[in-house]
Each structure stands twice: as structure tokens, then as C-alpha cells.
Design an enzyme around this catalytic site. Sequence first.
Site, PDB file in Angstrom:
ATOM      1  N   GLU A   1       5.443 -14.352   2.917  1.00  0.00           N
ATOM      2  CA  GLU A   1       5.983 -13.662   4.009  1.00  0.00           C
ATOM      3  C   GLU A   1       6.353 -14.609   5.063  1.00  0.00           C
ATOM      4  O   GLU A   1       7.355 -14.564   5.926  1.00  0.00           O
ATOM      5  CB  GLU A   1       5.105 -12.775   4.593  1.00  0.00           C
ATOM      6  CG  GLU A   1       4.844 -11.557   3.780  1.00  0.00           C
ATOM      7  CD  GLU A   1       3.740 -10.290   4.146  1.00  0.00           C
ATOM      8  OE1 GLU A   1       4.007  -9.280   4.039  1.00  0.00           O
ATOM      9  OE2 GLU A   1       2.746 -10.832   4.640  1.00  0.00           O
TER      10      GLU A   1
ATOM     11  N   GLU B   1       0.958  -1.389   0.000  1.00  0.00           N
ATOM     12  CA  GLU B   1       0.094  -0.175   0.026  1.00  0.00           C
ATOM     13  C   GLU B   1       0.654   1.226  -0.104  1.00  0.00           C
ATOM     14  O   GLU B   1       0.258   2.320  -0.349  1.00  0.00           O
ATOM     15  CB  GLU B   1      -0.782  -0.002   1.188  1.00  0.00           C
ATOM     16  CG  GLU B   1      -2.041  -0.989   1.124  1.00  0.00           C
ATOM     17  CD  GLU B   1      -1.788  -2.390   1.453  1.00  0.00           C
ATOM     18  OE1 GLU B   1      -0.538  -2.707   1.421  1.00  0.00           O
ATOM     19  OE2 GLU B   1      -2.753  -2.960   1.759  1.00  0.00           O
TER      20      GLU B   1
HETATM   21 ZN    ZN Z   1       3.004  -7.999   4.608  1.00  0.00          ZN
HETATM   22 MN    MN Z   2       1.500  -5.011   4.116  1.00  0.00          MN
END
Ligand code: ZN
Ligand code: MN
Length: 267
Positions: free
Chosen positions: A183, A123
Site C-alpha cells: 500500500e 475485511e
Molecule cells: Zn489498507
Molecule cells: Mn484495510
Amino acid sequence: MISDTVFAAELAWPDYQRRVQGGAVPILIPLGSMEQHGHHMPMHVDVLLPTEFARRAASEIGALVAPPFTYGYKSQQKSGGGNFFPGTTSLDGVSLINALKDVVKEFARHGIRNICIVNGHFENSWFIVEGIDLALRELKWSGINDVKVVVLSYWDFVDQASIEKIYPDGFLGWDIEHGGVLETSLMLLLHPNLVSLQNAVEHAPATFPPYDVYPSKPEWTPASGTLSSPKEATAEKGEILLEVCTRGIVAALRKEFNFEGDVVAAE
Ligand code: ZN
Ligand code: MN
């Protein structure tokens, strides 16, 4: 005091000044967020991962790493679950733009001419672009025309061969990787003490309509906060990701910062 560290803030100022004067030494700025990452990971994943990529790239090319941005732009439902989760703590776009603009101009004031933004939070993307654009414009007005900024997000360096190894059942896109295999695998490798895979919630990949609604509809996001299941994450997959992304980032910076013996063209 460590004078051979890559972390700029660990240096005493005269050592820092010696390293950056002349503008040959680049500085890498990791940008993250404080954002929920499901039940199995802490909220600073987007800070820890780009900081580690920056640290590794900096030690290979002789660069410095700036203190990371630990807050980022608001979590969006279709890429980060949404900004309504407890814990997720975000900046307004204008705050991020201004903070990054200020920092870029400060490094330029010290003499740094090559800067790389190592992004770890999707973002942030357009606010990074705007912060840099404003910084370069203001620097130009001050007569400084030779600052170059490379902007990258580490996951963009994962190649097709690695994707096939990491997602043998098919890859659904980076946007729903939030808290998923990418992740979690990197965290299992780099910070295993911060991951509790036994708390991970298994669920089908999130699906969203091709539009957004504000205020967000929490029922669109899987209750766990992750957008795809992290259950298939392993440290071995983290190793593949760490290697391919670090190699790609180093190659990009060598190329853009003219570390391959290229003659810097006058501009
Ligand atoms: Zn993340
Ligand atoms: Mn993030």
C-alpha cells in the site's frame, strides 16, 4: 460539466443515461474503508487505491466508475490491526451488505448489466459476496436475470515475478501487508503528498496465533498500527504494482464482459 469523464457522478443525468442504456457499458464500484494505516499514511488508503485502479481500468475498457464506498467492514486484528484504533470507522456487516445490495439494484434499474466490485479492504470480502447474492436474487424475482457482477481485490493480480521484485527478502503474505510495502509503494507513486515516510515505524512483521479472540487484544497488534514495516516501500515498486494489477484487472473485465469479440452465449 465533463461529459467524457469515467466518473459516473460527474455526469448530468441525461449524459449518464445515454452512456448506460442498453447495458453495454460496465460500472466499476470501488469499495474501501476508513481505517488507520500507521503513522505515515492517511485513513482512506483503501478508498484511494481501488478508485485509481477502477479509474484506469474504466478508461481502458470504456466503463464508468461509481462513487466509492468510503466505509467498510470492521478492521480485523490479523489483517488490518483491529477496530480499536482511534479514527478507524467501520460499518456493521449487515449495513455494508444492505448498502451494496441497494446500489447494485439501483444500477440495474438504470439499465446497467455488467458490474465490477473493485475491493481495496480485505475485511469487506464476504459481505460483498452476500450483498451481491441478495441483489441478484431480488433482481431475479423482478424478472431481471442478466446482471453479471465481477468481484475482485486488486492485490490478487500481483504475480509471482512482481512479488520477487518487490519483496527480495521474502514475502510474508497479503494479510500482514496492512500499511506495509504494497500500500505504501502505491501511495508513494499515486499520492506522494499524502505519505510521510519519515514517520513510518520500523518493526518486525506481526505474528499472530492461529485463532482470534474477541474482544481483540490490542497488545497483539504492533503499536504503530501497521502489520509489517513500510520502510522498503518505493514509488518504483508502486509502478510495478500499478502496472501488473491494472493489466490483470483490464484483462479480467474484457474476458468476463465479453469485450474480445466473443459472442455472448445465451443463458
Ligand atoms: Zn489498507
Ligand atoms: Mn484495510
